[in-house]
Design a protein around this motif. Structure first.
Motif, PDB file in Angstrom:
ATOM      1  N   TYR A 170       0.796  -1.227   0.000  1.00 59.86           N
ATOM      2  CA  TYR A 170       0.000   0.000   0.000  1.00 59.86           C
ATOM      3  C   TYR A 170       0.833   1.285   0.000  1.00 59.86           C
ATOM      4  O   TYR A 170       0.388   2.316  -0.481  1.00 59.86           O
ATOM      5  N   ASN A 171       2.057   1.246   0.511  1.00 60.82           N
ATOM      6  CA  ASN A 171       2.868   2.466   0.611  1.00 60.82           C
ATOM      7  C   ASN A 171       4.060   2.456  -0.341  1.00 60.82           C
ATOM      8  O   ASN A 171       4.999   3.221  -0.158  1.00 60.82           O
ATOM      9  N   LYS A 172       4.030   1.635  -1.367  1.00 57.49           N
ATOM     10  CA  LYS A 172       5.126   1.535  -2.328  1.00 57.49           C
ATOM     11  C   LYS A 172       4.595   1.824  -3.720  1.00 57.49           C
ATOM     12  O   LYS A 172       4.225   0.911  -4.468  1.00 57.49           O
ATOM     13  N   GLY A 173       4.543   3.099  -4.069  1.00 57.96           N
ATOM     14  CA  GLY A 173       3.923   3.563  -5.306  1.00 57.96           C
ATOM     15  C   GLY A 173       4.387   2.867  -6.565  1.00 57.96           C
ATOM     16  O   GLY A 173       3.572   2.488  -7.402  1.00 57.96           O
ATOM     17  N   ASP A 174       5.702   2.677  -6.729  1.00 57.46           N
ATOM     18  CA  ASP A 174       6.205   2.050  -7.950  1.00 57.46           C
ATOM     19  C   ASP A 174       5.773   0.590  -8.039  1.00 57.46           C
ATOM     20  O   ASP A 174       5.443   0.091  -9.114  1.00 57.46           O
ATOM     21  N   GLN A 175       5.723  -0.104  -6.916  1.00 56.76           N
ATOM     22  CA  GLN A 175       5.285  -1.502  -6.910  1.00 56.76           C
ATOM     23  C   GLN A 175       3.790  -1.613  -7.183  1.00 56.76           C
ATOM     24  O   GLN A 175       3.337  -2.578  -7.799  1.00 56.76           O
ATOM     25  N   ILE A 176       3.034  -0.625  -6.743  1.00 60.20           N
ATOM     26  CA  ILE A 176       1.588  -0.620  -6.992  1.00 60.20           C
ATOM     27  C   ILE A 176       1.329  -0.534  -8.492  1.00 60.20           C
ATOM     28  O   ILE A 176       0.552  -1.313  -9.044  1.00 60.20           O
ATOM     29  N   ASP A 177       1.988   0.402  -9.159  1.00 60.92           N
ATOM     30  CA  ASP A 177       1.809   0.548 -10.606  1.00 60.92           C
ATOM     31  C   ASP A 177       2.218  -0.723 -11.348  1.00 60.92           C
ATOM     32  O   ASP A 177       1.522  -1.164 -12.267  1.00 60.92           O
ATOM     33  N   ARG A 178       3.333  -1.331 -10.943  1.00 62.54           N
ATOM     34  CA  ARG A 178       3.784  -2.579 -11.583  1.00 62.54           C
ATOM     35  C   ARG A 178       2.782  -3.711 -11.351  1.00 62.54           C
ATOM     36  O   ARG A 178       2.481  -4.495 -12.261  1.00 62.54           O
ATOM     37  N   ALA A 179       2.262  -3.801 -10.141  1.00 56.52           N
ATOM     38  CA  ALA A 179       1.293  -4.854  -9.819  1.00 56.52           C
ATOM     39  C   ALA A 179       0.006  -4.673 -10.622  1.00 56.52           C
ATOM     40  O   ALA A 179      -0.552  -5.639 -11.149  1.00 56.52           O
ATOM     41  N   LEU A 180      -0.452  -3.425 -10.729  1.00 53.26           N
ATOM     42  CA  LEU A 180      -1.664  -3.148 -11.498  1.00 53.26           C
ATOM     43  C   LEU A 180      -1.455  -3.471 -12.978  1.00 53.26           C
ATOM     44  O   LEU A 180      -2.294  -4.122 -13.606  1.00 53.26           O
ATOM     45  N   ARG A 181      -0.332  -3.025 -13.521  1.00 53.64           N
ATOM     46  CA  ARG A 181      -0.047  -3.315 -14.936  1.00 53.64           C
ATOM     47  C   ARG A 181       0.080  -4.829 -15.153  1.00 53.64           C
ATOM     48  O   ARG A 181      -0.411  -5.375 -16.136  1.00 53.64           O
ATOM     49  N   GLY A 182       0.709  -5.509 -14.219  1.00 58.10           N
ATOM     50  CA  GLY A 182       0.885  -6.954 -14.321  1.00 58.10           C
ATOM     51  C   GLY A 182      -0.436  -7.702 -14.338  1.00 58.10           C
ATOM     52  O   GLY A 182      -0.621  -8.626 -15.138  1.00 58.10           O
ATOM     53  N   ILE A 183      -1.372  -7.310 -13.473  1.00 58.57           N
ATOM     54  CA  ILE A 183      -2.658  -8.009 -13.412  1.00 58.57           C
ATOM     55  C   ILE A 183      -3.492  -7.715 -14.656  1.00 58.57           C
ATOM     56  O   ILE A 183      -4.198  -8.586 -15.159  1.00 58.57           O
ATOM     57  N   ILE A 184      -3.394  -6.491 -15.189  1.00 60.43           N
ATOM     58  CA  ILE A 184      -4.103  -6.145 -16.432  1.00 60.43           C
ATOM     59  C   ILE A 184      -3.538  -6.978 -17.580  1.00 60.43           C
ATOM     60  O   ILE A 184      -4.292  -7.563 -18.366  1.00 60.43           O
ATOM     61  N   ASP A 185      -2.214  -7.045 -17.673  1.00 61.28           N
ATOM     62  CA  ASP A 185      -1.578  -7.843 -18.722  1.00 61.28           C
ATOM     63  C   ASP A 185      -1.944  -9.319 -18.596  1.00 61.28           C
ATOM     64  O   ASP A 185      -2.203  -9.992 -19.600  1.00 61.28           O
ATOM     65  N   GLU A 186      -1.964  -9.826 -17.365  1.00 59.60           N
ATOM     66  CA  GLU A 186      -2.320 -11.230 -17.151  1.00 59.60           C
ATOM     67  C   GLU A 186      -3.774 -11.497 -17.553  1.00 59.60           C
ATOM     68  O   GLU A 186      -4.081 -12.531 -18.143  1.00 59.60           O
ATOM     69  N   VAL A 195      -5.438   3.812  -7.521  1.00 63.86           N
ATOM     70  CA  VAL A 195      -5.824   2.724  -8.434  1.00 63.86           C
ATOM     71  C   VAL A 195      -6.750   3.262  -9.528  1.00 63.86           C
ATOM     72  O   VAL A 195      -6.568   2.966 -10.712  1.00 63.86           O
ATOM     73  N   LEU A 196      -7.729   4.069  -9.145  1.00 64.32           N
ATOM     74  CA  LEU A 196      -8.663   4.629 -10.129  1.00 64.32           C
ATOM     75  C   LEU A 196      -7.947   5.554 -11.113  1.00 64.32           C
ATOM     76  O   LEU A 196      -8.257   5.550 -12.314  1.00 64.32           O
ATOM     77  N   ARG A 197      -6.975   6.336 -10.627  1.00 66.98           N
ATOM     78  CA  ARG A 197      -6.191   7.194 -11.538  1.00 66.98           C
ATOM     79  C   ARG A 197      -5.393   6.340 -12.516  1.00 66.98           C
ATOM     80  O   ARG A 197      -5.306   6.662 -13.700  1.00 66.98           O
ATOM     81  N   PHE A 198      -4.805   5.252 -12.023  1.00 65.67           N
ATOM     82  CA  PHE A 198      -4.059   4.345 -12.894  1.00 65.67           C
ATOM     83  C   PHE A 198      -4.988   3.779 -13.973  1.00 65.67           C
ATOM     84  O   PHE A 198      -4.654   3.786 -15.163  1.00 65.67           O
ATOM     85  N   LEU A 199      -6.154   3.295 -13.561  1.00 63.07           N
ATOM     86  CA  LEU A 199      -7.088   2.691 -14.507  1.00 63.07           C
ATOM     87  C   LEU A 199      -7.681   3.705 -15.484  1.00 63.07           C
ATOM     88  O   LEU A 199      -8.146   3.328 -16.556  1.00 63.07           O
ATOM     89  N   ASP A 200      -7.654   4.978 -15.120  1.00 63.44           N
ATOM     90  CA  ASP A 200      -8.219   6.024 -15.966  1.00 63.44           C
ATOM     91  C   ASP A 200      -7.238   6.531 -17.030  1.00 63.44           C
ATOM     92  O   ASP A 200      -7.616   7.331 -17.885  1.00 63.44           O
ATOM     93  N   GLN A 201      -5.992   6.075 -17.001  1.00 62.89           N
ATOM     94  CA  GLN A 201      -5.025   6.479 -18.024  1.00 62.89           C
ATOM     95  C   GLN A 201      -5.508   5.979 -19.388  1.00 62.89           C
ATOM     96  O   GLN A 201      -5.997   4.855 -19.504  1.00 62.89           O
ATOM     97  N   LYS A 202      -5.348   6.805 -20.401  1.00 63.44           N
ATOM     98  CA  LYS A 202      -5.877   6.502 -21.734  1.00 63.44           C
ATOM     99  C   LYS A 202      -5.436   5.131 -22.246  1.00 63.44           C
ATOM    100  O   LYS A 202      -6.257   4.346 -22.718  1.00 63.44           O
ATOM    101  N   GLU A 203      -4.138   4.812 -22.134  1.00 61.82           N
ATOM    102  CA  GLU A 203      -3.638   3.545 -22.680  1.00 61.82           C
ATOM    103  C   GLU A 203      -4.113   2.334 -21.876  1.00 61.82           C
ATOM    104  O   GLU A 203      -4.252   1.232 -22.403  1.00 61.82           O
ATOM    105  N   ILE A 204      -4.400   2.533 -20.592  1.00 59.87           N
ATOM    106  CA  ILE A 204      -4.916   1.442 -19.755  1.00 59.87           C
ATOM    107  C   ILE A 204      -6.417   1.288 -19.983  1.00 59.87           C
ATOM    108  O   ILE A 204      -6.932   0.174 -20.120  1.00 59.87           O
TER     109      ILE A 204
END
Length: 84
Positions: free
Chosen positions: A11-27, A51-60
């Motif tokens: 929860y407090n590791k921003g770079d790992q959060i983005d990687r985890a979110l991208r990883g689950i989307i790719d999976e 999480v919502l900001r990440f998911l709201d990115q145009k490419e995601i």
């Protein structure tokens, strides 16, 4: 098929959060999963907003069909996919 991502441990590791979110989307795309459950937890709501900001990115946003917030548990989100 349903996938699940629990963000409590990072929860407090921003770079790992983005990687985890991208990883689950790719999976989800790779395995043709129809739903991904993301659990940011209840807390202050800052992680859910991230999480919502990440998911709201145009490419995601182009990769999934829609997002639902759990009406009974505000500490989780559902991302739905339609595969061709």
């Amino acid at each position: 098929m349903k996938l699940k991502l629990d963000l409590h441990d990072i929860y407090n590791k921003g770079d790992q959060i983005d990687r985890a979110l991208r990883g689950i989307i790719d999976e989800a795309i790779r395995t043709k999963a129809t739903e991904v459950e993301i659990i940011p937890g209840k807390g202050s709501g800052q992680l859910k907003k991230k999480v919502l900001r990440f998911l709201d990115q145009k490419e995601i946003k182009a990769l999934y069909h829609r997002i639902d917030k759990d009406a009974k548990n505000h500490g989780r989100l559902f991302v739905y996919f339609k595969h061709k």
